[in-house]
Motif scaffolding. Structure first.
Motif, PDB file in Angstrom:
ATOM      1  N   VAL A 105       0.870  -1.181   0.000  1.00  0.00           N
ATOM      2  CA  VAL A 105       0.000   0.000   0.000  1.00  0.00           C
ATOM      3  C   VAL A 105       0.903   1.226   0.000  1.00  0.00           C
ATOM      4  CG1 VAL A 105      -1.815   1.293   1.159  1.00  0.00           C
ATOM      5  CG2 VAL A 105      -1.786  -1.211   1.317  1.00  0.00           C
ATOM      6  N   TYR A 106       0.812   2.015  -1.059  1.00  0.00           N
ATOM      7  CA  TYR A 106       1.501   3.295  -1.080  1.00  0.00           C
ATOM      8  C   TYR A 106       0.621   4.283  -0.307  1.00  0.00           C
ATOM      9  CZ  TYR A 106       4.012   1.148  -5.005  1.00  0.00           C
ATOM     10  OH  TYR A 106       4.752   0.300  -5.803  1.00  0.00           O
ATOM     11  N   VAL A 107       1.013   4.569   0.916  1.00  0.00           N
ATOM     12  CA  VAL A 107       0.244   5.477   1.778  1.00  0.00           C
ATOM     13  C   VAL A 107       0.641   6.891   1.387  1.00  0.00           C
ATOM     14  CG1 VAL A 107      -0.305   6.120   4.148  1.00  0.00           C
ATOM     15  CG2 VAL A 107       0.213   3.734   3.587  1.00  0.00           C
ATOM     16  N   ASN A 108      -0.206   7.512   0.573  1.00  0.00           N
ATOM     17  CA  ASN A 108       0.187   8.722  -0.129  1.00  0.00           C
ATOM     18  C   ASN A 108      -0.536   9.946   0.418  1.00  0.00           C
ATOM     19  OD1 ASN A 108       1.400  10.263  -2.281  1.00  0.00           O
ATOM     20  ND2 ASN A 108      -0.569  10.177  -3.331  1.00  0.00           N
ATOM     21  N   ALA A 109       0.152  11.075   0.441  1.00  0.00           N
ATOM     22  CA  ALA A 109      -0.471  12.322   0.883  1.00  0.00           C
ATOM     23  C   ALA A 109      -0.163  13.479  -0.068  1.00  0.00           C
ATOM     24  CB  ALA A 109      -0.010  12.672   2.298  1.00  0.00           C
ATOM     25  N   HIS A 110       0.212  13.154  -1.301  1.00  0.00           N
ATOM     26  CA  HIS A 110       0.519  14.194  -2.289  1.00  0.00           C
ATOM     27  C   HIS A 110      -0.161  13.860  -3.607  1.00  0.00           C
ATOM     28  CE1 HIS A 110       2.431  17.100  -4.775  1.00  0.00           C
ATOM     29  NE2 HIS A 110       3.215  16.243  -5.379  1.00  0.00           N
ATOM     30  N   GLY A 111      -1.064  14.757  -4.025  1.00  0.00           N
ATOM     31  CA  GLY A 111      -1.828  14.504  -5.235  1.00  0.00           C
ATOM     32  C   GLY A 111      -0.975  14.325  -6.470  1.00  0.00           C
ATOM     33  N   ASN A 138      -7.416  11.629   2.097  1.00  0.00           N
ATOM     34  CA  ASN A 138      -8.664  12.393   2.032  1.00  0.00           C
ATOM     35  C   ASN A 138      -9.679  11.754   1.086  1.00  0.00           C
ATOM     36  OD1 ASN A 138      -6.445  13.654   0.266  1.00  0.00           O
ATOM     37  ND2 ASN A 138      -8.287  14.415  -0.715  1.00  0.00           N
ATOM     38  N   GLU A 139      -9.197  10.967   0.117  1.00  0.00           N
ATOM     39  CA  GLU A 139     -10.119  10.281  -0.781  1.00  0.00           C
ATOM     40  C   GLU A 139     -10.799   9.099  -0.116  1.00  0.00           C
ATOM     41  OE1 GLU A 139      -8.124   9.381  -4.421  1.00  0.00           O
ATOM     42  OE2 GLU A 139      -7.802  11.495  -4.938  1.00  0.00           O
ATOM     43  N   SER A 140     -10.281   8.684   1.028  1.00  0.00           N
ATOM     44  CA  SER A 140     -10.912   7.572   1.747  1.00  0.00           C
ATOM     45  C   SER A 140     -12.075   8.041   2.617  1.00  0.00           C
ATOM     46  CB  SER A 140      -9.882   6.838   2.608  1.00  0.00           C
ATOM     47  OG  SER A 140      -9.550   7.572   3.774  1.00  0.00           O
ATOM     48  N   ILE A 141     -12.170   9.362   2.857  1.00  0.00           N
ATOM     49  CA  ILE A 141     -13.223   9.912   3.735  1.00  0.00           C
ATOM     50  C   ILE A 141     -13.793  11.195   3.128  1.00  0.00           C
ATOM     51  CG2 ILE A 141     -12.478   8.880   5.918  1.00  0.00           C
ATOM     52  CD1 ILE A 141     -10.893  11.535   6.429  1.00  0.00           C
ATOM     53  N   PRO A 142     -14.222  11.175   1.877  1.00  0.00           N
ATOM     54  CA  PRO A 142     -14.638  12.419   1.218  1.00  0.00           C
ATOM     55  C   PRO A 142     -15.826  13.100   1.885  1.00  0.00           C
ATOM     56  CG  PRO A 142     -15.301  10.518  -0.080  1.00  0.00           C
ATOM     57  CD  PRO A 142     -14.381  10.005   0.994  1.00  0.00           C
ATOM     58  N   ASP A 143     -16.763  12.311   2.395  1.00  0.00           N
ATOM     59  CA  ASP A 143     -17.948  12.924   3.005  1.00  0.00           C
ATOM     60  C   ASP A 143     -17.580  13.692   4.275  1.00  0.00           C
ATOM     61  OD1 ASP A 143     -19.497  11.887   0.999  1.00  0.00           O
ATOM     62  OD2 ASP A 143     -20.154  10.142   2.150  1.00  0.00           O
ATOM     63  N   LEU A 144     -16.688  13.119   5.073  1.00  0.00           N
ATOM     64  CA  LEU A 144     -16.279  13.805   6.300  1.00  0.00           C
ATOM     65  C   LEU A 144     -15.537  15.089   5.975  1.00  0.00           C
ATOM     66  CD1 LEU A 144     -16.042  13.955   9.359  1.00  0.00           C
ATOM     67  CD2 LEU A 144     -13.980  12.516   9.211  1.00  0.00           C
ATOM     68  N   VAL A 145     -14.657  15.048   4.991  1.00  0.00           N
ATOM     69  CA  VAL A 145     -13.923  16.252   4.590  1.00  0.00           C
ATOM     70  C   VAL A 145     -14.901  17.345   4.172  1.00  0.00           C
ATOM     71  CG1 VAL A 145     -12.315  17.220   2.904  1.00  0.00           C
ATOM     72  CG2 VAL A 145     -11.830  15.004   3.932  1.00  0.00           C
ATOM     73  N   ASP A 146     -15.902  16.970   3.376  1.00  0.00           N
ATOM     74  CA  ASP A 146     -16.875  17.962   2.922  1.00  0.00           C
ATOM     75  C   ASP A 146     -17.723  18.492   4.078  1.00  0.00           C
ATOM     76  OD1 ASP A 146     -16.032  17.806   0.314  1.00  0.00           O
ATOM     77  OD2 ASP A 146     -17.561  16.366  -0.302  1.00  0.00           O
ATOM     78  N   ASP A 147     -18.022  17.619   5.035  1.00  0.00           N
ATOM     79  CA  ASP A 147     -18.840  18.047   6.181  1.00  0.00           C
ATOM     80  C   ASP A 147     -18.094  19.023   7.084  1.00  0.00           C
ATOM     81  OD1 ASP A 147     -20.940  16.503   5.334  1.00  0.00           O
ATOM     82  OD2 ASP A 147     -20.547  14.840   6.709  1.00  0.00           O
ATOM     83  N   ALA A 230     -10.602   8.751  11.337  1.00  0.00           N
ATOM     84  CA  ALA A 230     -11.485   8.167  10.329  1.00  0.00           C
ATOM     85  C   ALA A 230     -10.698   7.572   9.165  1.00  0.00           C
ATOM     86  CB  ALA A 230     -12.467   9.223   9.816  1.00  0.00           C
ATOM     87  N   ALA A 231      -9.682   8.295   8.686  1.00  0.00           N
ATOM     88  CA  ALA A 231      -8.902   7.791   7.557  1.00  0.00           C
ATOM     89  C   ALA A 231      -8.028   6.614   7.968  1.00  0.00           C
ATOM     90  CB  ALA A 231      -8.051   8.912   6.964  1.00  0.00           C
ATOM     91  N   THR A 232      -7.505   6.628   9.192  1.00  0.00           N
ATOM     92  CA  THR A 232      -6.716   5.488   9.663  1.00  0.00           C
ATOM     93  C   THR A 232      -7.558   4.220   9.678  1.00  0.00           C
ATOM     94  OG1 THR A 232      -5.264   6.886  11.004  1.00  0.00           O
ATOM     95  CG2 THR A 232      -5.353   4.551  11.567  1.00  0.00           C
ATOM     96  N   GLU A 233      -8.803   4.329  10.103  1.00  0.00           N
ATOM     97  CA  GLU A 233      -9.684   3.164  10.089  1.00  0.00           C
ATOM     98  C   GLU A 233      -9.838   2.618   8.674  1.00  0.00           C
ATOM     99  OE1 GLU A 233     -13.403   4.149  11.870  1.00  0.00           O
ATOM    100  OE2 GLU A 233     -12.530   4.594  13.850  1.00  0.00           O
ATOM    101  N   GLN A 234      -9.957   3.514   7.707  1.00  0.00           N
ATOM    102  CA  GLN A 234     -10.075   3.072   6.316  1.00  0.00           C
ATOM    103  C   GLN A 234      -8.802   2.381   5.845  1.00  0.00           C
ATOM    104  OE1 GLN A 234     -12.903   3.269   4.267  1.00  0.00           O
ATOM    105  NE2 GLN A 234     -13.800   3.757   6.263  1.00  0.00           N
ATOM    106  N   LEU A 235      -7.658   2.916   6.230  1.00  0.00           N
ATOM    107  CA  LEU A 235      -6.386   2.311   5.834  1.00  0.00           C
ATOM    108  C   LEU A 235      -6.215   0.935   6.461  1.00  0.00           C
ATOM    109  CD1 LEU A 235      -3.656   2.382   4.439  1.00  0.00           C
ATOM    110  CD2 LEU A 235      -2.790   3.781   6.337  1.00  0.00           C
TER     111      LEU A 235
END
Length: 256
Positions: A105-111, A138-147, A230-235
């Motif tokens: 898994v490439y754990v990435n934080a740069h678009g 951020n793509e793993s939790i888009p709804d939370l980011v938007d909220d 939230a994102a850690t749970e997704q990872l």
């Protein structure tokens, strides 16, 4: 488990039982007047290490410099050419397979790294060397980011600001949040650089004078913690899903 902290005999025991590794990837580039240039790789490493701690899977050292040429007009930004980054990441992953790793898994934080990591993963899967996927927090939790944010950025915006406020608060220039907001633009749409359906911009400087977008004053450490958890749970769930699959089921299908 962090690879750099272990001895080779101890790592040998890991490779006897497990075949998954997390590889954090980020950048060293401008993130406006308020955030450190280390922002992306600090976030990537934090996620990879936390997921490794929770699952017992292996975390490798962080790739700190990525594809960031589009930020080159701002002081201190570091980058490598896209083909160099792809070749490096492919070589690094093939190195891991020598020890028995076959899922990465490439754990990435740069678009800017995303399409290149996807291409590397496709190459490795095509020749059945490994199953490697890119994960963007951020793509793993888009709804939370938007909220949480009315204008979340993307670059150097409140979501990244909140993450660094939570992870490394001492690195955030809190007295410059308004400056960051007022000197940037709320969004790419607001920059008016999309013309008749075409993205006419290539560099960050084409969109924003200070390199960032969004409302940075909307960020808090508390929001950063919610994002991180939230994102850690997704990872973690992604790692468990990959580990549970038969390797053959992750490889390309036969011709129809």
């Amino acid at each position: 488990m962090y690879l750099g902290d272990e001895t080779w005999p101890d790592l040998g025991e890991y490779f006897e039982d497990e075949s998954l590794a997390l590889v954090p990837t980020g950048s060293t580039e401008q993130h406006g007047p308020h955030l450190p240039e280390a922002t992306d790789h600090l976030i990537a490493e934090a996620f990879a290490r936390e997921a490794a701690d929770r699952t017992g899977y292996l975390c490798t050292p962080t790739v700190n410099v990525g594809v960031s040429g589009h930020h080159r007009q701002f002081h201190g930004t570091m980058w490598v050419e896209p083909q160099v980054f792809r070749e490096y990441m492919e070589s690094l992953t093939r190195n891991l397979t020598e020890h028995g790793i076959d899922r990465v898994v490439y754990v990435n934080a740069h678009g800017g790294n995303v399409p290149h990591l996807r291409e590397v993963g496709a190459r490795l899967r095509e020749d059945e060397t490994a199953f490697a996927v890119e994960w963007m927090w951020n793509e793993s939790i888009p709804d939370l980011v938007d909220d949480l944010f009315e204008q979340n950025g993307p670059h150097g915006g409140p979501k990244e600001t909140a993450m660094i406020q939570y992870l490394r608060s001492e690195l955030v220039r809190e007295d410059r949040l308004e400056e960051a907001r007022d000197g940037g633009v709320p969004s790419v749409d607001a920059a008016e650089t999309v013309k008749h359906g075409s993205r006419t911009f290539y560099d960050a400087a084409d969109n924003t004078e200070n390199g960032v977008l969004g409302d940075q004053t909307d960020a808090t450490a508390e929001k950063g913690e919610r994002l991180f958890e939230a994102a850690t749970e997704q990872l973690v769930e992604l790692c468990e899903w990959m580990a549970a699959r038969e390797y053959e089921d992750l490889m390309p299908r036969d011709h129809v």
